[in-house]
Design an enzyme around this catalytic site. Sequence first.
Site, PDB file in Angstrom:
ATOM      1  N   GLU A 156      29.778 -25.635  20.780  1.00  0.00           N
ATOM      2  CA  GLU A 156      29.934 -25.049  22.113  1.00  0.00           C
ATOM      3  C   GLU A 156      29.051 -25.690  23.187  1.00  0.00           C
ATOM      4  O   GLU A 156      28.136 -25.048  23.724  1.00  0.00           O
ATOM      5  CB  GLU A 156      29.647 -23.540  22.059  1.00  0.00           C
ATOM      6  CG  GLU A 156      30.538 -22.782  21.101  1.00  0.00           C
ATOM      7  CD  GLU A 156      30.367 -21.258  21.206  1.00  0.00           C
ATOM      8  OE1 GLU A 156      29.379 -20.814  21.805  1.00  0.00           O
ATOM      9  OE2 GLU A 156      31.233 -20.537  20.696  1.00  0.00           O
ATOM     10  N   GLU A 346      35.199 -20.136  14.818  1.00  0.00           N
ATOM     11  CA  GLU A 346      34.605 -18.811  15.042  1.00  0.00           C
ATOM     12  C   GLU A 346      35.656 -17.923  15.687  1.00  0.00           C
ATOM     13  O   GLU A 346      36.404 -18.357  16.565  1.00  0.00           O
ATOM     14  CB  GLU A 346      33.405 -18.849  16.003  1.00  0.00           C
ATOM     15  CG  GLU A 346      32.149 -19.425  15.427  1.00  0.00           C
ATOM     16  CD  GLU A 346      30.986 -19.433  16.430  1.00  0.00           C
ATOM     17  OE1 GLU A 346      30.911 -18.524  17.296  1.00  0.00           O
ATOM     18  OE2 GLU A 346      30.165 -20.355  16.338  1.00  0.00           O
TER      19      GLU A 346
HETATM   20  C1  FCB Z   1      29.224 -17.985  19.892  1.00  0.00           C
HETATM   21  C2  FCB Z   1      28.104 -18.660  19.135  1.00  0.00           C
HETATM   22  C3  FCB Z   1      27.629 -17.915  17.932  1.00  0.00           C
HETATM   23  C4  FCB Z   1      27.602 -16.420  18.163  1.00  0.00           C
HETATM   24  C5  FCB Z   1      28.902 -15.945  18.733  1.00  0.00           C
HETATM   25  C6  FCB Z   1      28.980 -14.458  18.967  1.00  0.00           C
HETATM   26  O1  FCB Z   1      29.188 -18.374  21.224  1.00  0.00           O
HETATM   27  O2  FCB Z   1      28.518 -19.941  18.722  1.00  0.00           O
HETATM   28  O3  FCB Z   1      26.386 -18.433  17.567  1.00  0.00           O
HETATM   29  O4  FCB Z   1      26.523 -16.109  18.944  1.00  0.00           O
HETATM   30  O5  FCB Z   1      29.164 -16.597  19.947  1.00  0.00           O
END
Ligand code: FCB
Length: 436
Positions: A156, A346
């Site tokens: 990210e 994620e």
């Molecule tokens: C993302 C991050 C991860 C976690 C989630 C909720 O932005 O990569 O580390 O904090 O959000």
Amino acid sequence: MWGTATSSFQIEGSNNIDGKIRSIWDEFCDTPDKVKNFDNAKIACDHYNRFSQDFDFLDELGVGCYRFSISWPRIVLADLKSKNQKGLDFYSKMVDDLLSRNIEPFLTLNHWDIPQIFLEKGGWTNRECIKHFLDYSEIVSNELGDRVKYWVTHNEPWVISNCGYKDGIHAPGEQDIYKSLLVNHNLLVSHGQAVSIIRNNSKDSQVGIVLNLTPGMPASSSDADKQASKLFNQFFNEWFLDPLYGKSYPSDVANDWIKKGLIPSIDFVKDGDYDIISVPTDFLGINYYSRGIIRSEEISEEENLPIEIVAGDKTDFEWEVYPNGLRDLLIDVDQKYSPGSIYITENGCAYDYPKVDGVINDKRRVHYLESHIMACKEAVDKGVSLDGYMHWSLMDNFEWAEGYCKRFGLIGVDFETLERTPKESFWRYKELIKSL
Ligand code: FCB
């Protein structure tokens, strides 16, 4: 592949042992008023000492991969060049443990906890510092490249540059839009340069980057909201996707910043940079949490059309639950950029549920999980080459500036006793993995 995701700083603890040097997040946590409740990650989930027991839960779930990150400050000495063997040994043991269970390690090099010394040399704002990241990539890929076959350079970059350098809510807490763009650019250049280093040391591996993508949708059909939404998408998504896949940075949003006097130019882009950034990769990792409903700030509420979108439920982070956004995003990215292979690296939600009679019945997470996995399935049915889904997160953990109050885990963690309790969502994910 089905999996779960975590990151080093958020779960490991043991921040001061086995030769680990200080990270910018250790520093941020020690600075008052930065992290909620002045929480820190000195112990976190104590995963550093309990990783093998935590991996028993992965076995129980039946996942085929596990996304984790390496803590750069554990790997190098203060010169940022020499290796700290104890840190490498820790991750080597972790990787062997995963492989002994037939679980693919899915490794991220930079999930934000960079060495404080790197920052003091200028860090991501200093192009000269990219070499330190490349040295670190060389050390890790040389050590683990024989066993790890999935590599992520950065997690990210949008969050690193915007939360860390524009909004100041993450380490190192700066507020300067030009710097944030510079940071972002150096991250992308370093990604491009690290890819060949990793490939050299890890034959037959897959290398990619992870982006947090949030599709923006205009709040109304007014031209102003449509224009605001277009700029939002350029800023949030295309600013990364475009240069990674062979284009230049999107010009409308850059011109908008210049017109508003927020930045002088994007003079940090040097000849040849776009070629470096767009090095072919094997996959794109997408982190999806929600969409953005975008309202123009330039038109007053009274003048503008009413908001036409009905937003769904919100999680504890106030992020809307919007699974169709994931399906549409996957289709869109696949069509526009053809990344070849996509992983959801994620996807998850913050909800806090109490433990009652030994059970954590996190109904809304069950719903979130089911609906987002179904959204993935719909995208696959439409031909998207989605090769894996990793849920954020394996267990409750240190949620950056929010400390411990936002809980994303499939497993609950009692931060007093460190006891782990699989939630109902854990058992549901297990069933889904088996049945799909
Ligand atoms: C993302 C991050 C991860 C976690 C989630 C909720 O932005 O990569 O580390 O904090 O959000």
